[in-house]
Write an enzyme that holds these catalytic residues in place. Sequence first.
Site, short mmCIF file in Angstrom:
data_model
loop_
_atom_site.label_atom_id
_atom_site.label_comp_id
_atom_site.label_asym_id
_atom_site.label_seq_id
_atom_site.Cartn_x
_atom_site.Cartn_y
_atom_site.Cartn_z
N HIS A 210 0.87 -1.19 0.00
CA HIS A 210 0.00 0.00 0.00
C HIS A 210 0.91 1.24 0.00
CE1 HIS A 210 -2.46 3.15 1.88
NE2 HIS A 210 -3.48 2.54 1.30
N VAL B 135 1.36 3.82 1.77
CA VAL B 135 2.01 4.31 3.01
C VAL B 135 3.11 3.37 3.49
CG1 VAL B 135 -0.01 5.62 3.81
CG2 VAL B 135 0.35 3.29 4.65
N LYS B 136 3.23 2.19 2.90
CA LYS B 136 4.23 1.21 3.36
C LYS B 136 5.60 1.51 2.74
CE LYS B 136 1.00 -0.66 5.78
NZ LYS B 136 0.00 -1.61 5.36
N HIS B 137 6.57 0.63 3.00
CA HIS B 137 7.95 0.94 2.59
C HIS B 137 8.13 1.08 1.09
CE1 HIS B 137 8.31 -0.65 6.65
NE2 HIS B 137 9.34 0.16 6.75
#
Length: 406
Positions: A186, A188-190
């Site tokens: 997603h 917002v992830k790394h």
Amino acid sequence: MDAIPYGYHWVEDADAEAVAHALRSRWITQGPLIREFEERVAARCGAPYAVAFSSGTGALHAACFAAGIGAGDEVITTPMTFIASANAVLYQGGRPVFADIDPQTLNVDPAQILEQITPRTKALLPVHFAGLPCRMGEIAHLARRHGLIVIEDASHALGAEWATTTGQAEKIGSCSHSDMAVFSFHPVKHITTGEGGMVLTRREDLRDRLRRFRHHGITQRPSAEGESDEPWCFQMEDLGYNYRITDFQCALGLRQLDRLEFFLSRRAEIARRYRQGLADLGLGWQEDLEPGIRHAWHLCVVQLPLDQLAKNRKEIYRSLRAKGIGVNVHYLPVPHQPFYQRRFGYHPGQFPVAERYYERALTLPLFPRMVHGEVERVIASVRKVLQESRRADAVPRSQPQGAMQE
Ligand SMILES: *Cc1c(COP(=O)(O)O)cnc(C)c1O
């Protein structure tokens, strides 16, 4: 001044080019880039197999399926996670059971897991909260002793590491102490693929089940000619879903993976600066003092010293939001979501450590693309809001560590 969000992706022109290139190729969905992305993530984490999915949630669902979780099976997880960790168990007809967290690491407490094990327990589903690895040695030990499967929800922890008691360095996702590990891509992830997820494993049987589940439970067509009377038929072996990711998403994922180390180091740098710039405010910090820990810093969560403040958490949250600081709160404990309260009758007081953390929790903005000025603006705003809301009778704290420019 623009508001600073709590998380933000970083997609460059070259990433967009790679996606456009994939879109102009022969395959836009089931092409060669999916396998390449799977192999690259698996190699980065040190696991032999990986299966990509259309979301982290789909990947978690598939992991629960592959683990054989079904009606009546209990799966022990943490109350301090995104709802998808527990929902995936429910999708398979299992029952999520919550074990309280450790107040320092904010990860599920192995001693609390032990308390929750019953003859119906089938699996453990630890979550590396905010990017700090769980005590996987202890969790794997419990799993072995009680014959349980271990599924890591590693959505926060791509790039995280820990060390065994003998000093052996272990990467999250290697599955050296679990059966499967799940990542989310997603934004917002790394790293991101838009929506996307992946399950890593060392077990070939699980890999095959995961692949089938992603594609309606269909097995590969028999390859030898004449093997079947009806050579046009495919065979559905399990009740699967369409959880396929696309080739052009994996084109993005591959480009993002090239910059993972840079993303991780930026995240760690910002977190370090927060800790230094806010050191004298009496905040609580998530940490694990075990040697060999590498925090992946998906989130930077702090705990407010509410006993020293005249304002409550909501007022502090609102003051910071009004200044354009995109603070957030992770998470309302899952058993206190209305659905879980109605279905299972959970009530406040059952998970005291998670609840106490939640009442004081605040997540600071953290994403690699934050520029120096934004990081300093977050620090200055948090300092101002907390200092203005200090109770007159609060005990003064020690001086700030490191150089502070006000
Ligand atoms: C993001 C996340 C997921 C699910 O990811 P999606 O890709 O958004 O479906 C699952 N568990 C945790 C802990 C997460 O943070």
